[in-house]
Design a protein around this motif. Structure first.
Motif, PDB file in Angstrom:
ATOM      1  N   ALA A  42       0.827  -1.209   0.000  1.00  0.00           N
ATOM      2  CA  ALA A  42       0.000   0.000   0.000  1.00  0.00           C
ATOM      3  C   ALA A  42       0.860   1.257   0.000  1.00  0.00           C
ATOM      4  N   THR A  43       0.290   2.327  -0.506  1.00  0.00           N
ATOM      5  CA  THR A  43       0.971   3.614  -0.455  1.00  0.00           C
ATOM      6  C   THR A  43       0.882   4.169   0.969  1.00  0.00           C
ATOM      7  N   PRO A  44       1.796   5.055   1.339  1.00  0.00           N
ATOM      8  CA  PRO A  44       1.747   5.631   2.693  1.00  0.00           C
ATOM      9  C   PRO A  44       0.454   6.386   2.973  1.00  0.00           C
ATOM     10  N   GLU A  45      -0.235   6.831   1.916  1.00  0.00           N
ATOM     11  CA  GLU A  45      -1.466   7.595   2.113  1.00  0.00           C
ATOM     12  C   GLU A  45      -2.635   6.727   2.580  1.00  0.00           C
ATOM     13  N   LEU A  46      -2.549   5.413   2.355  1.00  0.00           N
ATOM     14  CA  LEU A  46      -3.647   4.531   2.753  1.00  0.00           C
ATOM     15  C   LEU A  46      -3.555   4.242   4.251  1.00  0.00           C
ATOM     16  N   ILE A  47      -4.531   4.722   5.004  1.00  0.00           N
ATOM     17  CA  ILE A  47      -4.589   4.450   6.445  1.00  0.00           C
ATOM     18  C   ILE A  47      -5.229   3.086   6.648  1.00  0.00           C
ATOM     19  N   HIS A  48      -4.603   2.243   7.436  1.00  0.00           N
ATOM     20  CA  HIS A  48      -5.182   0.921   7.654  1.00  0.00           C
ATOM     21  C   HIS A  48      -5.195   0.567   9.137  1.00  0.00           C
ATOM     22  N   ASP A  49      -6.259  -0.110   9.526  1.00  0.00           N
ATOM     23  CA  ASP A  49      -6.418  -0.564  10.905  1.00  0.00           C
ATOM     24  C   ASP A  49      -6.761  -2.050  10.870  1.00  0.00           C
TER      25      ASP A  49
END
Length: 357
Positions: free
Chosen positions: A242-249
Motif C-alpha cells: 500500500a501507499t503511505p497515504e492509505l490508512i489501515h487498521d
C-alpha cells in the motif's frame, strides 16, 4: 385359525404417490417461497428444482411399487450441482430444499393413506424417499465440488501467470537494466570515470528497486508465522504493497490456537485478496480489517472507503471468485456489499472445527 397378515399393497401406495405428486409439488413450491429459497430467484432455477422434485417423486413411486430404478438420475443431479456452483448458490440451499420436499411428501402421504398398513406405507415411503434424496445430494455435491476445484485450479494457473509476468516485467527487467549499466560503466571507466560512476549509480538505483520488487513478491506469496501471525502477516502485506497515504487498521480478536492452522492460512489468503483489491482498484484512503476468532466460528470483515463498484455489473479478474470459492470449500460464506462511490464491505464467515494442533 387366524388369517396371516397381508403385506402392504405397494402397488396401491405407488398409485397414491403418483396421484399426490401434483399436490405435493404445489405444496413444495409454496414451502420454498415461504423459506425465501434462493432456488426460486430466477425462472431457470425454479424450473430445474421443480423438475428434479417431480423426478424424485416418480422414482419414489416406482420403487415402493416394486419397480426398481436407479435411486438417482446422475445426469440431472450433476447438472444441478454444477449449476449451483456456477451461480455461487450455497449447497445449504439444496439441503434445505431436500428437507422441505421430504416433509411435504411425508405430510401428504400420512394424511392420505389409511387402512391396517397405513404405518407400514408411511415408513416405506419415508425410507425410500430418504435413500433417493441422500444419493441425489451426494451426486450433486460431488459435481459442485468438482466445479469449484476446477475453478480454483484455473485461478491457480492465472496466479502463476501473474507471478511469471511480475518476475519478467519487474524483476527480470530491473536486473537486465542494472546489468547493462554495469557493462557500460566498465566500458567508460578508462576514458570517462565520471560517466562510468554515473552508470554505477544507475545500476545501484535499479538494483534497489528490484530488491523492493522481490520483497513485494515474497510478501504476497508467503504467510509469515502461519499459526500465530495472522495480524502480523496482514500488516506486512499492506506495508509492502500500500501507499503511505492509505490508512489501515487491523484487529484480530481471540486466540489463534482455537483455530486450525490451515484455516488461519486460508483466512489470510482470502483477506489478503480483499486487501489486494483495495490497494489495486479502490483508490481508498482508509481500510479496516477486523477478524474475530472463536472456538466454533471465524468471522472477518474488510471495509474500505474507496470508489466501490456495482456487483451486478460483474467484477474484474478472478480474485473475488477465488475468495468465494475458498470460503465455500471451507463450509463457510463470503458476502460483498458495494456501490459506486460508496466503498466496499466484505464479510467472511467460516465454521471452526477439528484438531487445532
Amino acid at each position: 385359525m387366524s388369517e396371516p397378515l397381508q403385506e402392504p399393497s405397494q402397488t396401491t401406495l405407488s398409485d397414491q404417490i403418483t396421484a399426490l405428486s401434483p399436490t405435493i409439488l404445489r405444496d413444495f413450491e409454496v414451502a420454498l417461497e415461504r423459506a425465501g429459497s434462493a432456488l426460486l430467484l430466477d425462472d431457470l432455477s425454479r424450473k430445474q428444482v421443480l423438475t428434479h422434485a417431480r423426478d424424485i417423486l416418480a422414482r419414489t413411486a416406482a420403487q415402493v411399487g416394486g419397480h426398481p430404478t436407479p435411486v438417482v438420475q446422475p445426469g440431472l443431479a450433476r447438472e444441478i450441482g454444477a449449476d449451483r456452483a456456477a451461480t455461487n448458490t450455497s449447497p445449504t440451499e439444496s439441503l434445505r430444499a431436500a428437507n422441505l420436499l421430504f416433509a411435504t411428501v411425508v405430510r401428504r402421504v400420512a394424511a392420505t393413506v389409511d387402512g391396517p398398513h397405513a404405518t407400514d406405507h408411511l415408513i416405506l415411503t419415508a425410507l425410500t424417499l430418504h435413500e433417493i434424496l441422500t444419493h441425489t445430494l451426494r451426486v450433486a455435491a460431488d459435481a459442485y465440488v468438482g466445479v469449484l476445484l476446477n475453478r480454483i485450479h484455473r485461478a491457480q494457473i492465472e496466479e502463476r501467470r501473474h507471478i511469471s509476468r511480475e518476475l519478467h516485467d519487474r524483476i527480470g527487467h530491473g536486473i537486465g537494466v542494472a546489468q547493462r549499466q554495469l557493462e557500460l560503466s566498465e566500458i567508460y571507466w578508462a576514458a570517462d570515470q565520471d560517466r562510468a560512476l554515473s552508470r554505477l549509480r544507475a545500476a545501484q538505483h535499479g538494483l534497489t528497486g528490484t530488491l523492493e520488487a522481490v520483497r513485494h513478491a515474497i510478501a504476497g506469496l508467503r504467510l509469515v508465522e502461519p499459526v500465530h501471525g495472522l495480524e502480523k502477516a496482514l500488516r506486512l502485506f499492506l506495508d509492502s504493497t500500500a501507499t503511505p497515504e492509505l490508512i489501515h487498521d487491523i484487529q484480530v480478536n481471540g486466540d489463534e490456537s482455537w483455530v486450525p492452522a490451515t484455516l488461519i492460512e486460508e483466512t489470510f489468503l482470502i483477506v489478503r485478496e480483499a486487501l489486494r483489491n483495495t490497494v489495486t482498484h479502490a483508490q481508498a484512503q482508509l481500510v479496516m480489517v477486523r477478524i474475530d476468532l472463536a472456538p466454533d466460528q471465524l468471522q472477518a470483515t474488510v471495509v474500505d472507503d474507496g470508489q466501490g463498484f456495482d456487483p451486478a455489473a460483474g467484477h474484474r479478474g478472478t480474485g473475488l471468485l477465488s475468495m468465494k470459492e475458498r470460503a465455500s470449500l471451507l463450509g463457510g460464506s463470503l458476502s460483498l456489499i458495494s456501490r459506486v462511490g460508496g466503498g466496499t464491505h466484505i464479510e467472511l464467515r467460516l465454521p471452526v472445527e477439528g484438531d487445532t494442533g
